[in-house]
Design a protein around this motif. Sequence first.
Motif, PDB file in Angstrom:
ATOM      1  N   UNK B  48       0.841  -1.182   0.000  1.00  0.00           N
ATOM      2  CA  UNK B  48       0.000   0.000   0.000  1.00  0.00           C
ATOM      3  C   UNK B  48       0.885   1.244   0.000  1.00  0.00           C
ATOM      4  N   UNK B  49       0.251   2.370  -0.316  1.00  0.00           N
ATOM      5  CA  UNK B  49       1.010   3.596  -0.526  1.00  0.00           C
ATOM      6  C   UNK B  49       1.815   3.952   0.718  1.00  0.00           C
ATOM      7  N   UNK B  50       1.189   3.832   1.889  1.00  0.00           N
ATOM      8  CA  UNK B  50       1.845   4.247   3.125  1.00  0.00           C
ATOM      9  C   UNK B  50       3.151   3.478   3.330  1.00  0.00           C
ATOM     10  N   UNK B  51       3.054   2.138   3.286  1.00  0.00           N
ATOM     11  CA  UNK B  51       4.235   1.308   3.559  1.00  0.00           C
ATOM     12  C   UNK B  51       5.340   1.573   2.548  1.00  0.00           C
ATOM     13  N   UNK B  52       4.974   1.689   1.272  1.00  0.00           N
ATOM     14  CA  UNK B  52       6.053   1.872   0.296  1.00  0.00           C
ATOM     15  C   UNK B  52       6.671   3.255   0.409  1.00  0.00           C
ATOM     16  N   UNK B  53       5.876   4.289   0.738  1.00  0.00           N
ATOM     17  CA  UNK B  53       6.477   5.612   0.919  1.00  0.00           C
ATOM     18  C   UNK B  53       7.464   5.614   2.079  1.00  0.00           C
ATOM     19  N   UNK B  54       7.051   4.991   3.204  1.00  0.00           N
ATOM     20  CA  UNK B  54       7.932   4.971   4.367  1.00  0.00           C
ATOM     21  C   UNK B  54       9.244   4.254   4.028  1.00  0.00           C
ATOM     22  N   UNK B  55       9.149   3.124   3.340  1.00  0.00           N
ATOM     23  CA  UNK B  55      10.362   2.386   2.971  1.00  0.00           C
ATOM     24  C   UNK B  55      11.188   3.172   1.960  1.00  0.00           C
ATOM     25  N   UNK B  56      10.502   3.804   0.997  1.00  0.00           N
ATOM     26  CA  UNK B  56      11.221   4.542  -0.040  1.00  0.00           C
ATOM     27  C   UNK B  56      12.027   5.708   0.522  1.00  0.00           C
ATOM     28  N   UNK B  57      11.474   6.418   1.514  1.00  0.00           N
ATOM     29  CA  UNK B  57      12.238   7.575   1.998  1.00  0.00           C
ATOM     30  C   UNK B  57      13.456   7.119   2.795  1.00  0.00           C
ATOM     31  N   UNK B  58      13.369   5.971   3.474  1.00  0.00           N
ATOM     32  CA  UNK B  58      14.570   5.455   4.148  1.00  0.00           C
ATOM     33  C   UNK B  58      15.639   5.142   3.107  1.00  0.00           C
ATOM     34  N   UNK B  59      15.222   4.510   2.000  1.00  0.00           N
ATOM     35  CA  UNK B  59      16.182   4.190   0.936  1.00  0.00           C
ATOM     36  C   UNK B  59      16.766   5.466   0.339  1.00  0.00           C
ATOM     37  N   UNK B  60      15.885   6.469   0.132  1.00  0.00           N
ATOM     38  CA  UNK B  60      16.360   7.721  -0.454  1.00  0.00           C
ATOM     39  C   UNK B  60      17.361   8.410   0.476  1.00  0.00           C
ATOM     40  N   UNK B  61      17.065   8.426   1.785  1.00  0.00           N
ATOM     41  CA  UNK B  61      17.981   9.072   2.733  1.00  0.00           C
ATOM     42  C   UNK B  61      19.315   8.320   2.786  1.00  0.00           C
ATOM     43  N   UNK B  62      19.253   6.984   2.723  1.00  0.00           N
ATOM     44  CA  UNK B  62      20.488   6.195   2.768  1.00  0.00           C
ATOM     45  C   UNK B  62      21.339   6.425   1.526  1.00  0.00           C
ATOM     46  N   UNK B  63      20.719   6.931   0.448  1.00  0.00           N
ATOM     47  CA  UNK B  63      21.472   7.180  -0.781  1.00  0.00           C
ATOM     48  C   UNK B  63      21.829   8.653  -0.942  1.00  0.00           C
TER      49      UNK B  63
END
Lengths: 352, 412
Positions: B48-63
Amino acid sequence: MKEALMSGPAPHDTRTTGRSLGPEAITPLVLFGLTILLVIASRWISPNLGGFHQVAAIIVLSSFLMVVAFGQQMVVLIGGLDLSVPSLLTLGGILTFGWSTASGWSLIWILLAVLVVNGVIGALSGAGIAWLRIPPFIMTLAMGIIVYSAALGITAGTPRGHPSAALASLFTGRILGLPPIIYLMILFVIAGTALQSYTPFGRKLYALGTSPVAAHVAGLPVGWLTVATYALSAAVAGVAGFLLVGYAGGATLVMGQSYLLPSIAAVVVGGTSILGGRGTYISAVAASLLLTTFSTIISSVQILEGWRTIIYGCVILIAIAALREDLPLWLNRSLQRPSRPPPQAANAQSAQ
Amino acid sequence: MFRKHPLWGFVLGLVMAAGLVLAGLGTAARAASPKKFKIYLSLSYSGNAWQSEAANIVKALAATPPYDKLVDLKEVISGTDVQAQISAYESMIADGANGIISFPISSSGLDKAIRRGCKAGVLIWVYDGMVTEPCAYSVSYLPSGFGENTAQYLVNLLHGKGNIFLSRGVAGNMVDKRHYDGAMSVFKKYPGIHIVAEYYGMWDDQTTQLETAKALAAHPDVDGIWAQAGEDGALKAVLASGRQKLPKLTGENSNGFRLALANPAYQARGFNGVSSGSPPASAGVAFKLMMEQLVKGRKLPFHNILYPLPWVPANQVKICTGSTFENGCNAFPEGKVPDSFVDEVFNPTLVPELSIASALEGKPTPGATIQPLPPNSYFKQSPNVPGIDCNHCQAPADPYPLTKVTPFNSGT
C-alpha cells in the motif's frame, strides 16, 4: 457428428426427464428469489433499505464479483481452480491506471491490451496445467505470486497513473436513472451465458469437466480447451481490475485480494460442482447478487465484526447445503405428487 | 573421475592464482573505502502507498550524501506474520547488523528478539508503531491522539448531533483499537451523535470505498464519517452515490482527500473536515536519528519519541508548486501524485532532503545533502500507552486529552 453431440440441451445431465425443470433452471431462480426476499426483508432492519437506490447500489457493488466469477466458474467447470484471480485483477488495474495517462489511449484500446496481456498469462497457466500436468491450484498460485511480485517490483509499491474520467462515468453517470455499468453488466451476463451454453466451445467444456478421459477419447482438443479456459479466466479478471479502476479512481497492489474467496463462494453457492462438469454462469451471477446483498444488509446491522463474519460463513454453508443437487429433484417430485409422502418416509414412520 | 592428466596441475595453478589476485583486489577495495554501517530495513508488508512511501524515503535518505558512502542498506519484507519478522530480526543480528530500522508488526511479539539484538549491540528503531521492549527506540504519532481529536472535530462540525459512520482499520489491531477508543471517548459524551454504521476498511482505499458504499445504501441520511486511513475511498463512495449534500469527513493524509477538502465545489455542497493521522515521515526521522547515534554518537534522553499529530483542516490546505512541502504548503496538484499518496511523508524541519521522487521511487533528491536534526529539546517523549509502548505501566490520568481542538459545548 461431434458438434451435433455437443450442441444439444444439457447433454451432461441424464437424470432429469420429461419437461420438469432441471437443476440448472431452478438454482438461479431460487437464488434470485432469496435475494429479492432479503431485499424486502431488509426494510425491517432499516427503513432506508430495500429501496430503488439500494438495489442499484447492490448491483453496482456486485458487478466486479460477477465478472470475476465468470472466469472462475469456467475454470471450476473443467474441474480446475484459479487462485491467480487476485493478482491478475491487480495487474489489469495497474495496467489500466498506468495506460490511462501515458499515451492517452482510448478506453477500448486499453481494455483490449489488458485482455491480451492477461490472456497470455492465463494461457501460460493453462499450458502448465494441460501439458506439464501441474495441479491447477499449484500452477495458478505460482503464477499469481509471480505476477504479483513483478507488479510489486515494477511499481515499487505505488502504482502510478491517472484516473480516467470516462471510465469513472460508468459508475457516476446516469442513463435512465441508473449507472451505465448496470446495462453493461446485463450485456456481459447475456454474453457469458451465451458463450457457455450456446457455443460449441462452452458445451465442450461441460464434456471436459464431466470426464477428461472421455473427452479425450471423443477427440476433443483437451489441452487447447484448458489453455483457452485459463486464458479466459485471466482476461476477465483483468476486466474486473479495469472496472475497479473506474470505480475507485486508482489502482493498488491489494485491490484483488478481496476477490479470491468470494469468487469461489459465488461459483459454489451458485451450484457449480467443484468436481467439474455441472453448473451455469447465470447461477453464479445470482449467487454474486445474493452474497453482496447479504453483506450489505449485515454491514448495516450494529453487531461486532466477529459475529458478522460468523453469520456470513453460516449463510454460505446453509446456501450450499440447501442447494445440493438433489434439491431440485426433490422439488420436482413433490410438485408432481404433492399429496403423497415418499414411500420411504411412510415406511420409516410405520416402523417406529 | 579425476584421473591424473598433465593439464590438471596447470588448471589448478591458474585457479589458485586467480583466487589470490581476486582476494588481493578485495582487500584493497575494502581498505580504500571507509567502514560502512550495515543497516537493515525490516518491513511488515509492501503493497500500500503508506508502507512503500515509508520504505522509499529510508532508501532515499540512505542514498543521499554523505550517507551514501556510510550506509549499506538491506531491505527485508516479512509479510504480516510476526514469526517471519522475528526470524528476520534474528538473521540480521546474526549477520552483524549495526542497526535495524523497522515497521513493527506486533507491539509485544517482537520483544525477545529485540532484547537479544540490544544485547548484541544492535541499535533497533521502530517507526509508526511502537514496541513494549524498552531497549528499542521509536518515532511514532500513535499516542498523539488521532482518534479523539478527529472525533471532536467531527462533533464540532455537526454541532453535536447527527448520524455518523465509523470507518475503522483492521479488526483486532492495536492501532485500530487505540484510534477507536480515543474516538469513542468523545462520541459517548454526545447523545445527539448516532453511530449508524461501523465497518472495517482495512486501511485501504478500495475496501473502504466498497464498505462505505454498502453503508450508504442502508443509511443515505448520514451526516458525517469518521475514518481512519482509506478516507479517500470513503469520499469516492459518497461522490459516486450521486447525492447533492455531502457529509463531513475526517480522515488521514491522502492527497485526494486534501484536494477534496480544498475543492470549492464540494465545500458548496457542505463538505468539510480535517486531514490528520499517520505520517510516513516518521520512518525518515527514525533513520536519521539512528544514523546520528552511529555517526556522531548522539545521546537521546528517552527512547520513545512522539511525532506531532499532523493536522490540516479544510481551510488550511495549501497546494504545493514544487515537489516537497515548502512555504507552508501541504498537498499536491492532481496528477502530480496518485490520490492515495500520503502527503505527510514530508516534513520541512525534520526531513528536508526528500522530494516526490524519494517518496515514490526511493531516489535521493538531486543536490540534496543530509541536514542535521534539531537538538534533543525539540523532541517530545511519548506518554505511556500500556500494551503499546510499555508493559505493566501506568497510563496518564486522562489517556485521551484533546490537543488540537476544543470541545463543542465548552463555550466556543
